[in-house]
Scaffold this active site. Structure first.
Site, PDB file in Angstrom:
ATOM      1  N   ASN A 125     -52.621  17.845   3.005  1.00 10.97           N
ATOM      2  CA  ASN A 125     -51.154  18.078   2.602  1.00 10.97           C
ATOM      3  C   ASN A 125     -51.107  17.574   1.399  1.00 10.97           C
ATOM      4  O   ASN A 125     -50.174  18.316   0.464  1.00 10.97           O
ATOM      5  CB  ASN A 125     -50.282  17.050   3.664  1.00 10.97           C
ATOM      6  CG  ASN A 125     -50.643  17.659   4.839  1.00 10.97           C
ATOM      7  OD1 ASN A 125     -50.168  18.693   5.447  1.00 10.97           O
ATOM      8  ND2 ASN A 125     -51.404  16.722   5.892  1.00 10.97           N
TER       9      ASN A 125
ATOM     10  N   ALA B 102     -48.113  11.303   0.741  1.00  7.87           N
ATOM     11  CA  ALA B 102     -49.388   9.893   0.556  1.00  7.87           C
ATOM     12  C   ALA B 102     -49.647   9.984  -0.889  1.00  7.87           C
ATOM     13  O   ALA B 102     -50.500   9.387  -1.254  1.00  7.87           O
ATOM     14  CB  ALA B 102     -50.625  10.076   1.547  1.00  7.87           C
TER      15      ALA B 102
ATOM     16  N   HIS C   5     -56.560   9.021  -3.400  1.00  5.43           N
ATOM     17  CA  HIS C   5     -56.282   9.974  -4.276  1.00  5.43           C
ATOM     18  C   HIS C   5     -56.321   9.845  -5.553  1.00  5.43           C
ATOM     19  O   HIS C   5     -55.463   9.128  -6.004  1.00  5.43           O
ATOM     20  CB  HIS C   5     -54.943  10.735  -3.509  1.00  5.43           C
ATOM     21  CG  HIS C   5     -54.719  11.146  -2.130  1.00  5.43           C
ATOM     22  ND1 HIS C   5     -55.902  11.869  -1.423  1.00  5.43           N
ATOM     23  CD2 HIS C   5     -54.060  10.422  -1.267  1.00  5.43           C
ATOM     24  CE1 HIS C   5     -55.382  11.745  -0.223  1.00  5.43           C
ATOM     25  NE2 HIS C   5     -54.517  10.897  -0.058  1.00  5.43           N
TER      26      HIS C   5
HETATM   27  N1  LIG Z   1     -47.160  14.924   3.303  1.00  8.04           N
HETATM   28  C1  LIG Z   1     -48.290  14.156   3.461  1.00  8.04           C
HETATM   29  O1  LIG Z   1     -48.545  13.425   2.425  1.00  8.04           O
HETATM   30  C2  LIG Z   1     -48.921  13.625   4.780  1.00  8.04           C
HETATM   31  C3  LIG Z   1     -48.775  14.815   5.707  1.00  8.04           C
HETATM   32  N2  LIG Z   1     -49.325  14.478   6.785  1.00  8.04           N
HETATM   33  C4  LIG Z   1     -49.088  15.449   8.146  1.00  8.04           C
HETATM   34  O2  LIG Z   1     -47.958  14.966   8.722  1.00  8.04           O
HETATM   35  C5  LIG Z   1     -48.069  15.690   9.976  1.00  8.04           C
HETATM   36  C6  LIG Z   1     -47.786  14.396  10.968  1.00  8.04           C
HETATM   37  O3  LIG Z   1     -48.532  13.522  10.765  1.00  8.04           O
HETATM   38  P1  LIG Z   1     -48.949  12.129  11.795  1.00  8.04           P
HETATM   39  O4  LIG Z   1     -47.315  11.687  12.071  1.00  8.04           O
HETATM   40  O5  LIG Z   1     -49.943  11.476  11.326  1.00  8.04           O
HETATM   41  O6  LIG Z   1     -49.277  12.558  13.036  1.00  8.04           O
HETATM   42  P2  LIG Z   1     -49.349  12.136  14.586  1.00  8.04           P
HETATM   43  O7  LIG Z   1     -50.495  12.850  15.269  1.00  8.04           O
HETATM   44  O8  LIG Z   1     -49.423  10.722  14.509  1.00  8.04           O
HETATM   45  O9  LIG Z   1     -47.946  12.730  15.120  1.00  8.04           O
HETATM   46  C7  LIG Z   1     -47.571  13.818  15.454  1.00  8.04           C
HETATM   47  C8  LIG Z   1     -46.793  13.851  16.463  1.00  8.04           C
HETATM   48  O10 LIG Z   1     -46.243  15.001  17.059  1.00  8.04           O
HETATM   49  C9  LIG Z   1     -46.319  15.096  18.374  1.00  8.04           C
HETATM   50  N3  LIG Z   1     -46.221  16.598  18.751  1.00  8.04           N
HETATM   51  C10 LIG Z   1     -47.149  17.387  18.805  1.00  8.04           C
HETATM   52  N4  LIG Z   1     -47.029  18.397  19.495  1.00  8.04           N
HETATM   53  C11 LIG Z   1     -45.655  18.473  19.661  1.00  8.04           C
HETATM   54  C12 LIG Z   1     -44.596  19.485  20.000  1.00  8.04           C
HETATM   55  N5  LIG Z   1     -44.962  20.587  20.615  1.00  8.04           N
HETATM   56  N6  LIG Z   1     -43.304  19.208  20.116  1.00  8.04           N
HETATM   57  C13 LIG Z   1     -42.967  17.770  19.486  1.00  8.04           C
HETATM   58  N7  LIG Z   1     -43.821  16.723  19.143  1.00  8.04           N
HETATM   59  C14 LIG Z   1     -45.089  17.437  19.197  1.00  8.04           C
HETATM   60  C15 LIG Z   1     -47.482  14.331  19.024  1.00  8.04           C
HETATM   61  O11 LIG Z   1     -47.386  13.998  20.264  1.00  8.04           O
HETATM   62  C16 LIG Z   1     -47.304  13.124  17.951  1.00  8.04           C
HETATM   63  O12 LIG Z   1     -46.479  12.058  18.348  1.00  8.04           O
HETATM   64  C17 LIG Z   1     -49.432  16.374  10.004  1.00  8.04           C
HETATM   65  O13 LIG Z   1     -49.447  17.725  10.157  1.00  8.04           O
HETATM   66  C18 LIG Z   1     -50.214  15.772   9.078  1.00  8.04           C
HETATM   67  O14 LIG Z   1     -51.274  16.554   8.677  1.00  8.04           O
HETATM   68  C19 LIG Z   1     -49.859  13.227   7.139  1.00  8.04           C
HETATM   69  C20 LIG Z   1     -50.141  12.255   5.935  1.00  8.04           C
HETATM   70  C21 LIG Z   1     -49.754  12.535   4.851  1.00  8.04           C
HETATM   71  O1  LIG Z   2     -54.047  10.261   2.565  1.00  8.85           O
HETATM   72  C1  LIG Z   2     -53.212  10.484   3.579  1.00  8.85           C
HETATM   73  O2  LIG Z   2     -52.589   9.394   4.086  1.00  8.85           O
HETATM   74  C2  LIG Z   2     -53.095  11.834   4.270  1.00  8.85           C
HETATM   75  C3  LIG Z   2     -53.655  12.922   3.393  1.00  8.85           C
HETATM   76  O3  LIG Z   2     -54.540  12.939   2.598  1.00  8.85           O
HETATM   77  C4  LIG Z   2     -53.114  14.011   3.577  1.00  8.85           C
HETATM   78  O4  LIG Z   2     -52.346  14.462   4.392  1.00  8.85           O
HETATM   79  O5  LIG Z   2     -53.223  14.994   2.737  1.00  8.85           O
END
Ligand SMILES: NC(=O)C1=CN([C@@H]2O[C@H](COP(=O)(O)OP(=O)(O)OC[C@H]3O[C@@H](n4cnc5c(N)ncnc54)[C@H](O)[C@@H]3O)[C@@H](O)[C@H]2O)C=CC1
Ligand SMILES: O=C([O-])CC(=O)C(=O)O
Length: 274
Positions: free
Chosen positions: A195, A127, A225
């Site tokens: 993250n 992000a 951000h």
């Molecule tokens: N690097 C970055 O900039 C960002 C990182 N993130 C992180 O990425 C990760 C995913 O984010 P989102 O897709 O928004 O979350 P989300 O909650 O929309 O999707 C996560 C998915 O994982 C599934 N899940 C849960 N337990 C599971 C298991 N045991 N086995 C398989 N699937 C399972 C859920 O059912 C859900 O579909 C989170 O940890 C979030 O904090 C989110 C936004 C930005």
């Molecule tokens: O801004 C976003 O989409 C998510 C965010 O801050 C994070 O995961 O660190």
């Protein structure tokens, strides 16, 4: 004369939520050099429905089996199951791409393990923006790195830090500084929200020296951000205003696209940006 035949890299995705499902859709639509072969979901029936219209639906496998199926394992699951994806991928010497970067910070021993097995851990910009520039200035002296994250109060709800401090996001009526500390403390207190801070810390001068500010801003439509870097080679000042995804407003639409751009960079002939 024709060039060498293209060798496809296989991709497995852990978690079919806001990030994983969009990434899966994009890969299924066709990206030269990449083939989605496997995915993991918590709810199999829901996942089958989500994948119903796919041209080549990936095999649904348990988290730990992704590394057997694919050369690139992309983690887009809740931080709580991070190790179930990361450990097998690293043990098998795969390319591991974590979205839950906040979960990597307290587990930096995985980097040493990856060095031993030949695995690579590729952290997407997610992000955020400008990690190419942060990495570049960090080759020289860097005085300070700060990230200011502004989110609507509901986007911060559920964070352990709020419970510890007794902070009620429902009561926030004006822009309020909720947290100031280093990236390690931020990752502990706001595991689903920092993250970006974790990725910035890894790109630059490490979690202890990276300062994080988290603001709750009522009515804010975009997660915003702002990165400020003072370095010998340059001063960086960069802001991204992410559009929240429809499925999970905590997550911006930019993150799956950032991961896709990273994956393309692994197979493309022309690659732009350091
Ligand atoms: N690097 C970055 O900039 C960002 C990182 N993130 C992180 O990425 C990760 C995913 O984010 P989102 O897709 O928004 O979350 P989300 O909650 O929309 O999707 C996560 C998915 O994982 C599934 N899940 C849960 N337990 C599971 C298991 N045991 N086995 C398989 N699937 C399972 C859920 O059912 C859900 O579909 C989170 O940890 C979030 O904090 C989110 C936004 C930005
Ligand atoms: O801004 C976003 O989409 C998510 C965010 O801050 C994070 O995961 O660190």
């Amino acid at each position: 004369m024709t060039g060498a035949p293209l060798v496809e890299k296989t991709v497995g995705i852990a978690g079919l939520g806001a990030i994983g499902l969009e990434l899966a859709r994009r890969l299924d639509a066709g990206v030269e050099g990449l083939r989605l072969v496997a995915a993991s979901a918590r709810d199999g029936a829901k996942a089958e429905a989500s994948l119903a219209g796919f041209r080549h639906p990936p095999r649904l496998v348990p988290l730990a089996a992704l590394a057997e199926e694919a050369e690139i394992v992309v983690e887009c699951a809740p931080a709580a199951v991070f190790e179930q994806v990361a450990l097998p991928a690293i043990a098998r010497g795969r390319i591991f791409v974590p979205a839950s970067v906040g979960a990597l910070l307290p587990r930096m021993e995985l980097v040493a393990e990856a060095r031993r097995t030949g695995a690579r851990i590729l952290v997407p910009t997610g992000a955020l923006l400008g990690l190419d520039a942060v990495r570049a200035v960090a080759e020289g002296p860097v005085e300070s790195v700060t990230i200011e994250t502004r989110k609507p109060p509901r986007g911060l709800e559920g964070a352990p830090y709020l419970a510890e401090q007794g902070l009620d996001m429902g009561a926030v009526v004006e822009p309020t500084l909720i947290f100031r500390g280093n990236a390690l403390e931020a990752a502990r207190g706001f595991p689903a929200n920092v993250n970006v801070a974790a990725a910035l810390a890894l790109a630059g001068i490490g979690p202890e020296r990276t300062t994080v500010e988290i603001w709750a801003v009522p009515g804010l439509a975009r997660n915003t951000h702002t990165i400020r870097v003072e370095a010998g080679a340059a001063r960086l000042l960069m802001t991204v205003e992410g559009v929240p995804s429809e499925t999970n407003p905590r997550t911006g639409k930019l993150t799956p696209l950032s991961i896709l751009a990273l994956l393309r960079g692994l197979v493309s002939t022309l690659r732009v940006g350091s």
